[in-house]
Design a protein around this motif. Structure first.
Motif, PDB file in Angstrom:
ATOM      1  N   HIS A 152      14.630 -40.984  22.244  1.00  0.00           N
ATOM      2  CA  HIS A 152      14.713 -39.527  22.269  1.00  0.00           C
ATOM      3  C   HIS A 152      15.856 -39.062  21.376  1.00  0.00           C
ATOM      4  O   HIS A 152      16.775 -39.823  21.091  1.00  0.00           O
ATOM      5  CB  HIS A 152      14.956 -39.022  23.699  1.00  0.00           C
ATOM      6  CG  HIS A 152      13.848 -39.360  24.625  1.00  0.00           C
ATOM      7  ND1 HIS A 152      13.937 -40.407  25.526  1.00  0.00           N
ATOM      8  CD2 HIS A 152      12.625 -38.812  24.804  1.00  0.00           C
ATOM      9  CE1 HIS A 152      12.807 -40.481  26.213  1.00  0.00           C
ATOM     10  NE2 HIS A 152      11.996 -39.524  25.793  1.00  0.00           N
ATOM     11  N   PHE A 153      15.777 -37.786  20.965  1.00  0.00           N
ATOM     12  CA  PHE A 153      16.862 -37.204  20.177  1.00  0.00           C
ATOM     13  C   PHE A 153      17.129 -35.791  20.660  1.00  0.00           C
ATOM     14  O   PHE A 153      16.261 -35.151  21.271  1.00  0.00           O
ATOM     15  CB  PHE A 153      16.529 -37.210  18.676  1.00  0.00           C
ATOM     16  CG  PHE A 153      15.359 -36.336  18.326  1.00  0.00           C
ATOM     17  CD1 PHE A 153      15.542 -34.976  18.013  1.00  0.00           C
ATOM     18  CD2 PHE A 153      14.075 -36.847  18.308  1.00  0.00           C
ATOM     19  CE1 PHE A 153      14.457 -34.176  17.690  1.00  0.00           C
ATOM     20  CE2 PHE A 153      12.988 -36.038  17.988  1.00  0.00           C
ATOM     21  CZ  PHE A 153      13.172 -34.707  17.676  1.00  0.00           C
ATOM     22  N   THR A 154      18.350 -35.326  20.396  1.00  0.00           N
ATOM     23  CA  THR A 154      18.725 -33.939  20.665  1.00  0.00           C
ATOM     24  C   THR A 154      19.449 -33.405  19.447  1.00  0.00           C
ATOM     25  O   THR A 154      20.198 -34.131  18.780  1.00  0.00           O
ATOM     26  CB  THR A 154      19.634 -33.802  21.900  1.00  0.00           C
ATOM     27  OG1 THR A 154      20.836 -34.515  21.677  1.00  0.00           O
ATOM     28  CG2 THR A 154      18.939 -34.306  23.153  1.00  0.00           C
ATOM     29  N   LEU A 155      19.223 -32.144  19.144  1.00  0.00           N
ATOM     30  CA  LEU A 155      19.875 -31.464  18.036  1.00  0.00           C
ATOM     31  C   LEU A 155      20.421 -30.139  18.544  1.00  0.00           C
ATOM     32  O   LEU A 155      19.716 -29.392  19.226  1.00  0.00           O
ATOM     33  CB  LEU A 155      18.899 -31.174  16.892  1.00  0.00           C
ATOM     34  CG  LEU A 155      18.057 -32.315  16.369  1.00  0.00           C
ATOM     35  CD1 LEU A 155      17.061 -31.805  15.326  1.00  0.00           C
ATOM     36  CD2 LEU A 155      18.941 -33.398  15.781  1.00  0.00           C
ATOM     37  N   THR A 156      21.661 -29.844  18.200  1.00  0.00           N
ATOM     38  CA  THR A 156      22.260 -28.554  18.519  1.00  0.00           C
ATOM     39  C   THR A 156      22.901 -28.046  17.242  1.00  0.00           C
ATOM     40  O   THR A 156      23.779 -28.704  16.680  1.00  0.00           O
ATOM     41  CB  THR A 156      23.321 -28.688  19.617  1.00  0.00           C
ATOM     42  OG1 THR A 156      22.748 -29.354  20.738  1.00  0.00           O
ATOM     43  CG2 THR A 156      23.842 -27.320  20.046  1.00  0.00           C
ATOM     44  N   LEU A 157      22.442 -26.891  16.765  1.00  0.00           N
ATOM     45  CA  LEU A 157      22.951 -26.288  15.532  1.00  0.00           C
ATOM     46  C   LEU A 157      23.436 -24.882  15.845  1.00  0.00           C
ATOM     47  O   LEU A 157      22.658 -24.043  16.271  1.00  0.00           O
ATOM     48  CB  LEU A 157      21.868 -26.249  14.458  1.00  0.00           C
ATOM     49  CG  LEU A 157      22.258 -25.562  13.155  1.00  0.00           C
ATOM     50  CD1 LEU A 157      23.311 -26.369  12.405  1.00  0.00           C
ATOM     51  CD2 LEU A 157      21.033 -25.322  12.287  1.00  0.00           C
ATOM     52  N   HIS A 158      24.714 -24.658  15.626  1.00  0.00           N
ATOM     53  CA  HIS A 158      25.315 -23.333  15.780  1.00  0.00           C
ATOM     54  C   HIS A 158      25.478 -22.779  14.379  1.00  0.00           C
ATOM     55  O   HIS A 158      26.012 -23.453  13.502  1.00  0.00           O
ATOM     56  CB  HIS A 158      26.662 -23.471  16.472  1.00  0.00           C
ATOM     57  CG  HIS A 158      27.338 -22.181  16.781  1.00  0.00           C
ATOM     58  ND1 HIS A 158      28.095 -22.007  17.886  1.00  0.00           N
ATOM     59  CD2 HIS A 158      27.389 -20.996  16.125  1.00  0.00           C
ATOM     60  CE1 HIS A 158      28.587 -20.786  17.918  1.00  0.00           C
ATOM     61  NE2 HIS A 158      28.166 -20.157  16.832  1.00  0.00           N
ATOM     62  N   ILE A 159      24.995 -21.570  14.147  1.00  0.00           N
ATOM     63  CA  ILE A 159      25.060 -20.991  12.812  1.00  0.00           C
ATOM     64  C   ILE A 159      25.615 -19.570  12.915  1.00  0.00           C
ATOM     65  O   ILE A 159      25.365 -18.871  13.902  1.00  0.00           O
ATOM     66  CB  ILE A 159      23.680 -21.019  12.125  1.00  0.00           C
ATOM     67  CG1 ILE A 159      23.777 -20.631  10.663  1.00  0.00           C
ATOM     68  CG2 ILE A 159      22.669 -20.197  12.883  1.00  0.00           C
ATOM     69  CD1 ILE A 159      22.569 -21.037   9.834  1.00  0.00           C
ATOM     70  N   ALA A 160      26.411 -19.181  11.929  1.00  0.00           N
ATOM     71  CA  ALA A 160      27.002 -17.838  11.919  1.00  0.00           C
ATOM     72  C   ALA A 160      27.244 -17.408  10.484  1.00  0.00           C
ATOM     73  O   ALA A 160      27.440 -18.231   9.594  1.00  0.00           O
ATOM     74  CB  ALA A 160      28.306 -17.832  12.700  1.00  0.00           C
ATOM     75  N   ASP A 161      27.239 -16.104  10.272  1.00  0.00           N
ATOM     76  CA  ASP A 161      27.636 -15.571   8.976  1.00  0.00           C
ATOM     77  C   ASP A 161      29.043 -15.005   9.136  1.00  0.00           C
ATOM     78  O   ASP A 161      29.566 -14.909  10.232  1.00  0.00           O
ATOM     79  CB  ASP A 161      26.653 -14.506   8.490  1.00  0.00           C
ATOM     80  CG  ASP A 161      26.605 -13.289   9.401  1.00  0.00           C
ATOM     81  OD1 ASP A 161      27.025 -13.400  10.576  1.00  0.00           O
ATOM     82  OD2 ASP A 161      26.155 -12.235   8.958  1.00  0.00           O
ATOM     83  N   ASP A 162      29.651 -14.680   8.044  1.00  0.00           N
ATOM     84  CA  ASP A 162      31.006 -14.119   8.150  1.00  0.00           C
ATOM     85  C   ASP A 162      30.895 -12.646   8.356  1.00  0.00           C
ATOM     86  O   ASP A 162      31.644 -11.920   8.771  1.00  0.00           O
ATOM     87  CB  ASP A 162      31.846 -14.443   6.931  1.00  0.00           C
ATOM     88  CG  ASP A 162      31.193 -13.983   5.646  1.00  0.00           C
ATOM     89  OD1 ASP A 162      30.051 -13.515   5.657  1.00  0.00           O
ATOM     90  OD2 ASP A 162      31.856 -14.098   4.603  1.00  0.00           O
TER      91      ASP A 162
END
Length: 162
Positions: A152-162
């Motif tokens: 199994h795999f898990t991915l967590t991506l937090h993304i933001a602009d300035d």
């Protein structure tokens, strides 16, 4: 509940619309390793770029290649995975005093994810902990934590602009 369903449910608790994107799944390849995990990361990056709130910021963006993603990743010690996952899901990248989730909720879900993947799981991030730099995967601010136990795999991506 089946392990994948438990992983998906725990990962969903870490998600925040338009900020923290998550994915959990089961590999279909025999003996998956970092390139197969990077392929899943590339897919998540493409999904974020296609998501309506980010299209204008990521117009013309193509996710890095699998080798480029592999080169951007740094290992995370297993004993640090839950706290790192909690931070990625909770603390805003631009405004660190703003929390996307209550820390207790994120910590409980992160502990569950790490427990479900098990003590032998491998964890990777695009952060270089030694110098504090981030190997950005997008032209925006981003923070990634990926884990796998070989099934199994898990991915967590937090993304933001300035």
């Amino acid at each position: 509940m089946e392990p994948l369903a438990e992983l998906e449910a725990s990962m969903a608790e870490l998600s925040t619309p338009m900020r923290v994107y998550v994915e959990a799944g089961r590999f279909t390849e025999p003996e998956p390793d970092l390139p197969e995990l990077a392929t899943r990361i590339r897919g998540l990056l493409a999904a974020v770029a296609a998501d309506e709130p980010w299209r204008r910021f990521l117009s013309g963006y193509t996710p890095p290649s699998v080798p480029e993603i592999c080169a951007a990743l740094e290992p995370v010690e297993a004993h640090d995975a839950a706290s790192f996952l909690t931070r990625v899901a909770t603390v805003d990248l631009v405004w660190p005093s703003h929390l996307h989730l209550p820390a207790e909720v994120a910590a409980r879900a992160a502990d569950q994810v790490v427990s479900l993947l098990g003590p032998e799981a491998g964890w990777w991030t695009n952060h270089d902990a030694d110098c504090g730099a981030v190997n950005g995967l997008t032209p925006l601010f981003d923070s990634l934590l990926a884990g796998t136990n070989g099934e199994h795999f898990t991915l967590t991506l937090h993304i933001a602009d300035d």
